[in-house]
Write a protein that holds these residues in place. Sequence first.
Motif, mmCIF file in Angstrom:
data_model
loop_
_atom_site.group_PDB
_atom_site.id
_atom_site.type_symbol
_atom_site.label_atom_id
_atom_site.label_comp_id
_atom_site.label_asym_id
_atom_site.label_seq_id
_atom_site.Cartn_x
_atom_site.Cartn_y
_atom_site.Cartn_z
ATOM 1 N N TYR A 242 -2.155 -6.525 35.300
ATOM 2 C CA TYR A 242 -1.516 -7.828 35.475
ATOM 3 C C TYR A 242 -2.442 -8.773 36.241
ATOM 4 N N ASP A 246 -4.122 -12.309 35.067
ATOM 5 C CA ASP A 246 -3.871 -13.499 35.868
ATOM 6 C C ASP A 246 -5.177 -14.191 36.259
ATOM 7 N N SER A 403 5.800 -9.780 30.680
ATOM 8 C CA SER A 403 6.066 -10.466 31.948
ATOM 9 C C SER A 403 6.717 -11.815 31.696
ATOM 10 N N SER A 471 -1.717 -18.889 33.969
ATOM 11 C CA SER A 471 -1.424 -17.472 34.193
ATOM 12 C C SER A 471 0.064 -17.176 34.085
ATOM 13 N N SER A 473 1.708 -15.608 36.440
ATOM 14 C CA SER A 473 2.286 -15.910 37.754
ATOM 15 C C SER A 473 2.654 -17.376 37.876
#
Length: 490
Positions: A242, A246, A403, A471, A473
């Motif tokens: 992850y 990112d 995600s 990203s 996030s």
Amino acid sequence: MYPQNKNSDLPVAIIGSGFSGLAAAISLKKKGIQNFTIFEQEAGLGGTWFNNRYPGAEVDLESHIYSFSFEPYDWTRNYATQQELLEYLNHVARKWDVNSHIKFNEKVDTVTWSDAEKSYRITTASGAGHGPFCAVISAVGFLNLPLLPPFARGNTPFLGDQCHTSRWPEGLTLNAKRVGILGTGSSAVQVIDEAVRDAASVKIFQIEPNWLLPKGARDFTQAERLQHRFKPVQWWKRFKLYAGYDMRSYGSAHARKEGHSNRSRTKRSLAYLQASLADRPDLLKLSTPAFPFEARRTVISDTYYDNLKSPKVELIPFAVTSLTEKGAVDASGKEHELDLIVYATGFDAANYLGNYKVKGEGGADLHATWNGEPEALLGLMVPGFPNFFMMYGPNTNSVPLVSFYEAQADFATTLISKMKRSGAKTISVKPQMFRRFNAWLQAKLAKTVWGSTTNYFQTRTGKVVSQWPFSASAYIMATKLARRLAVDIQ
């Protein structure tokens, strides 16, 4: 005590039972909402991984990141096959008792909002009516409408077998056949790998070559699988993957020519190409892309370049223009005799929700509202269509995909839960926030390579409607902010 109304007691509808549909269903269950129905047009769950059963089908993201964060699994490979992914999704559905909510073989035709009732009704292909529903979550994705060239639509003169990769017929094999494969994208290279092993001959019809990177696909050792059963080890592997994705996407560095990750990956791809085909200058020339790296979906494969050098394989640098009884005619006018034609020609990706109609406030049609250029707030909501949420909607195509699905499911179900608890009737996106977000997003997308060549990311006008340039996030944080600042619950 919150005041209650009839709307708050109504069930939720989910359309589709692939990764995103399961994410939505489980998120509802986590929030204590058990009253929901999933409409699935196929005979089984899985979405993409139910339909894409072509030989060699497997995922292009690592197994530990292409899975739910809350449901680790004993993966056998670092890149799971279609069969293992389908087994995983069925495992998750059983564990969370999702199957009992699914109506299989029920293709949704229309989703219609009632201004008076503040709810939706759904009509399926059988003509049956369903509802009312207090909210609808569309989880049909956007790579679900197979794109066939004009000469392959309807009846054709070709007497052999032919199919799109996403509609592979049960029992169809490549064994000892003269196979023609149209395309050189991700699905094509996987079919080619199987065809080189099993077919009598393989002809690859290439319009343009794609950028490739090595995949490093392999089985996990028994020792690795034992380690992965220790949850902290699996968590750490997932976290590293992850974080890597990112960092690669930070500041759109993967999608800008001057971006660090784009430049470094371009060098890696060129080195891989030249090292693989240095002994075949003819193939090297035909396999070198003319467009910037990442301007189309980058293909990852350990075998494609080696397969091109197989005596079974012929790379034809022309598109197919027509079919005959015996095979295919390419753009140079040459006829190729074939037993099987495989259309690895992708999907009508910019046609979001193209397999059903959505009617909103005042009878507004969602596709007419979009007018060929889909857009939404974070891919999730459109003004004038209250209580309607999209998973994997416009401008949310990025990695790691699951995600994004989890963030989208949390966005939708948190708002639905709040609406039910408060006794409210509608969840609407603020038009001004919708317009400001999409203007900002398109300004950022204009700086990427995605508009530099034709690709499935764009509409016919060239507008990039599928990609998220930052990203995961950043996206997750944006959904949390939007839930508070860009949505009205009344």
